[in-house]
Design an enzyme around this catalytic site. Structure first.
Site, PDB file in Angstrom:
ATOM      1  CB  ILE A  70      -1.006  -0.182   1.161  1.00  0.00           C
ATOM      2  CG1 ILE A  70      -0.389  -0.006   2.561  1.00  0.00           C
ATOM      3  CG2 ILE A  70      -1.947  -0.965   0.912  1.00  0.00           C
ATOM      4  CD1 ILE A  70      -1.342   0.146   3.748  1.00  0.00           C
TER       5      ILE A  70
ATOM      6  CB  THR B  30       4.041  -0.057   3.962  1.00  0.00           C
ATOM      7  OG1 THR B  30       3.415  -0.983   2.974  1.00  0.00           O
ATOM      8  CG2 THR B  30       2.838   0.868   4.476  1.00  0.00           C
TER       9      THR B  30
ATOM     10  NE  ARG C 269      16.827  -8.728  12.736  1.00  0.00           N
ATOM     11  CZ  ARG C 269      17.866  -8.858  13.299  1.00  0.00           C
ATOM     12  NH1 ARG C 269      18.726  -7.861  13.113  1.00  0.00           N
ATOM     13  NH2 ARG C 269      17.771  -9.805  14.166  1.00  0.00           N
TER      14      ARG C 269
ATOM     15  CB  THR D 112      10.261   1.375   2.957  1.00  0.00           C
ATOM     16  OG1 THR D 112      11.012   0.295   3.634  1.00  0.00           O
ATOM     17  CG2 THR D 112      10.676   1.470   1.668  1.00  0.00           C
TER      18      THR D 112
ATOM     19  N   GLY E  63       3.721   0.818  11.010  1.00  0.00           N
ATOM     20  CA  GLY E  63       2.909   1.976  10.460  1.00  0.00           C
ATOM     21  C   GLY E  63       2.281   2.797  11.322  1.00  0.00           C
ATOM     22  CD  GLU E  64      -2.142   0.915  12.150  1.00  0.00           C
ATOM     23  OE1 GLU E  64      -3.278   1.646  12.325  1.00  0.00           O
ATOM     24  OE2 GLU E  64      -2.282  -0.052  11.344  1.00  0.00           O
TER      25      GLU E  64
END
Ligand code: MOS
Length: 767
Positions: A490, A492, A656, A662, A732-733
């Site tokens: 998406i 990521t 890790r 990214t 991500g969050e």
């Protein structure tokens, strides 16, 4: 083949991470330098040159266009719907309404099919939010469909919508207790220092650059849907059910995605409509959701109202923590925003209660938005902690350190890996926190006596997840490898991370590894949700690679003419892409493709299929989360009433790091999104009719480059042994989780004004 277009950058060497010192049982494992390196996205050149196809980019012969009509009331019913003029317009093939959809779409009798909105689209004449699908015009061209959609005449019997945001005032809401220990009712009133405040977060609308779209192709038996999906496997299951075909007759393609932020975790009505129209007309159908309807019919972050009660002893030890919150949901669905996700384990406190309720409003169905629950929840918890620190006259970093815990007190389990304390300490060091003077308005920007500085901090947490999934790895006689799984990237970095794992375990250079994903016909991969895609796919690719290598080594010992003929395969390894004896110093070995050629084999393949955390009993004994600390600086210019976020330091304990570049990009984006959450984002509904009045990019404010602070991202990079050999958790969050409360704490520090209702508006500061 995609790989022929990939131009992977040479990767940089990065220091290998040490295993978690708190985990004596952690397996010793030293990956190659490609793990943790800043590898550029292998799909980047395709995107930047416009060669990557997103859902709406697919075109087919005989394709027709569908344009939706959204309701212009938020509550009531359709009393008449006249499509006859629209149906007679040039090129128009069909106008779908609740009156004629029945023969096109028979939904399963067992109710919900996993579509984002539970009510089957256009199933009756009832309307419960502005912008609900009420008709769909289908024509030979997009313009003809658009004209026909505008010509559909609808009369409504409108009721006054309920859009009140005073959720805690709604009577008789069923209370759900998420976590409880001790007795907050007795402890809070007796606490020496108390904070009792209400915090509110507004509706935020997901605005990925790539809008929702479906191109549906029916071949008389099976569907292929080109979708923008965060979960191609989930879409396959739910759309097969919604459209009434066996799962094997439903294929979802999402090769490239312009992000989703949670709004693309489930399919929405447009996919069901496009599919059913393509079947009815036996022609491919393109249905792109207009940006306006993305403010109504593809989910949003639910608004919340949260009452926080925190009690502490005079030395700053928490004695009681209570979070009682409500979030809104649509009339048709019960969507709970899990605001208490982090509350039960973030701090040590003997008395705790997290409870919640859902209130019904005339809005579309909410859905997860980056850090669902935890992000609005931590705004309340961490804002209240900042208010407590001020009451205690204690440094807010010190208050958090003082209440750190080494076990999850909600279930008495140890953490698999918790380094919240280090996040705070490293962040304070990098931010220069020691130079902070606590008095409100006491700091100035260097050389700018007119600019008041405010410094704030907040903690962050997000759950760690690893799902069972599969990946196939193939080593080919042309010297390339292919790794595939029905997951999706998406934005990521999933393409790149999958290739990195194959490269790490084989030594095959990354530009000779083809990654294939975004297709539900591949072996089932993980959804890109809840920050679990990397953590889930990495062990599957690792196992798949090992299985392929095992087959290769067996072949090397079974093939007459191979230099390893009749040797023990257990004594061989694949290193730098060459088969060689284990431990042989400077053994040149034989390129793997030569072994395949000697065996007259086109390829060897391996399937990785590790179970998820749920199947791991050791993981079940642990509490598993990522942690972080975020520090923000604001500049307040009282002369012109201008507030800017000037600097953010974000420290993340996410296990890790597989790809530094990214991963860092995720954190940078999260900070920008956090600036939006703190200062700009809010979907505003017209109280008369429920219309989101700022349903466009001119009026729905998101940060631009000029609004973005200077950002310093730091990863602790400590592997979590419970996440498999690489120890990667999701990231991500977590990057968003503490940004808004850190900013509002900084605003208080600069101005003395505590904003408890997001977003911070300039009017809030003009007192
Ligand atoms: Mo995230 S809300 O799981 O895209």
């Amino acid at each position: 083949m995609l790989s022929s277009l990939f131009e992977a950058e040479k990767y940089l060497a990065a220091p290998a991470a040490d295993p978690d010192p708190d985990q004596p049982g952690a397996p010793a494992f030293t990956p190659s330098a490609i793990i943790g390196a800043s590898v550029s996205r292998i799909d980047g050149p395709l995107k930047t040159t416009g060669r990557a196809s997103y859902a709406a980019d697919y075109n087919f012969p005989r394709m027709v266009y569908a344009v939706p009509v959204g309701s212009t009331i938020a509550s009531g019913k359709i009393v008449s719907l006249n499509a006859s003029a629209a149906e007679k317009m040039p090129g128009v093939l069909l106008v779908v309404t609740h009156e004629n959809i029945g023969d096109m779409l028979r939904t399963p009798a067992n109710g919900r099919s996993g579509i984002g909105e539970g009510r089957p689209v256009m199933s009756d004449n009832m309307v419960s939010y502005w912008g609900q699908y009420v008709a769909l015009a289908v024509a030979e061209s997009f313009e003809q469909a658009q004209a026909a959609a505008a010509a559909v005449r609808i009369e409504y019997d409108a009721q006054k919508p309920n859009l009140s945001t005073a959720f805690l005032d709604d009577p008789d809401i069923a209370m759900n207790v998420a976590s409880r220990r001790g007795d907050t009712g007795a402890a809070f009133p007796n606490a020496a220092v108390q904070v009792d405040q209400i915090y509110s977060t507004p509706v935020e609308t997901h605005n990925p650059m790539e809008m929702h779209a479906t191109v549906a192709v029916w071949d008389g038996k099976s569907f292929t849907l080109y979708e923008s999906s965060q979960n191609v496997v989930g879409f396959q299951n739910s759309l097969a059910q919604a459209l009434g075909v066996p799962k094997e007759n439903m294929r979802i393609i999402s090769r490239f995605i312009g992000s989703g932020f949670g709004s693309k975790l489930s399919a929405w009505p447009q996919a069901v409509l496009a599919g059913s129209v393509s079947r009815k007309l036996n022609r491919p159908v393109k249905l792109t959701v207009p940006r306006k309807m993305m403010f109504t019919a593809t989910g949003h972050r639910a608004a919340t109202q949260q009452r926080m009660r925190i009690g502490a002893s005079p030395d700053g030890r928490l004695v009681s923590l209570e979070q009682n919150y409500r979030n809104h949901s649509s009339i048709g669905d019960n969507s709970r925003e899990n605001c208490g996700e982090a509350t039960p384990f973030l701090y040590s406190v003997p008395n705790l209660l997290v409870s919640s309720g859902i209130v019904k409003r005339n809005v579309g169905t909410p859905c997860p938005m980056r850090g669902p629950g935890a992000v609005p929840g931590l705004f309340a918890v961490e804002s209240a902690m900042d208010e407590l620190a001020i009451k205690l006259k204690m440094d807010p970093v010190e208050l958090r350190l003082r209440n750190d815990t080494l076990i999850d007190e909600s279930n008495k389990k140890p953490f698999s890996s918790r380094h919240y304390k280090e996040c705070l300490q490293v962040g304070a060091e990098k931010f220069g926190w020691a130079r902070r003077t606590p008095a409100v308005g006491s700091m100035r920007a260097p050389g700018r006596p007119d600019l008041v500085l405010g410094w704030g901090v907040a903690g962050a947490s997000w759950s760690a997840g690893r799902r069972g999934c599969e990946a196939t790895v193939v080593l080919k006689s042309d010297g390339t490898a292919r790794v595939s799984s029905a997951t999706q990237d998406i934005g990521t970095g999933t393409y790149t991370v999958m290739a990195q794992i194959v490269s790490d375990r084989t030594g095959i250079p990354i530009n000779r590894i083809d990654t294939v994903l975004g297709d539900s016909s591949l072996v089932p991969g993980p959804g890109s949700g809840g920050s679990t895609a990397t953590a889930s796919i990495v062990p599957a690719v690792a196992d798949g690679t090992d299985a392929a290598v095992k087959s290769l080594l067996a072949l090397a010992t079974q093939t007459a003419g191979s230099p390893f003929f009749q040797q023990d395969p257990a004594k061989l390894t694949l290193s730098a892409g060459r088969v060689c004896p284990i431990g042989a110093a400077a053994a040149p070995g034989v390129p793997f493709q030569d072994i395949l050629r000697m065996a007259n084999a086109a390829e060897v393949s391996g399937l990785g299929h590790p179970g998820g955390l749920g199947s791991d009993s050791k993981a079940g004994d642990c509490s598993m989360h990522s942690f972080g600390a975020q520090f923000a600086e604001v500049e307040w210019d009282p002369g012109i009433a201008r507030l800017r976020v000037s600097r953010v330091v974000s420290v993340v304990d996410g296990g890790r790091i597989i790809n530094r570049k990214t991963a860092t990009s995720q954190m940078l984006g999260a900070v920008v999104m956090g600036v939006g959450m703190a200062l700009m984002e809010q979907t505003v509904y017209d109280p008369r009719n429920g219309h989101p009045v700022n349903d466009n990019f001119a009026d729905y404010l998101v940060p631009t480059h000029a609004d973005s602070p200077s950002i310093d991202v730091h990863f602790l990079d400590i592997p979590d042994a419970m996440m498999g050999q690489y120890g990667a958790r999701g990231i991500g969050e977590i990057g968003l989780a503490g940004i808004a409360p850190a900013i509002t704490a900084a605003v208080y520090h600069a101005t003395g004004i505590r904003v408890r209702e997001l977003p911070v508006r300039i009017e809030d500061l003009l007192t």
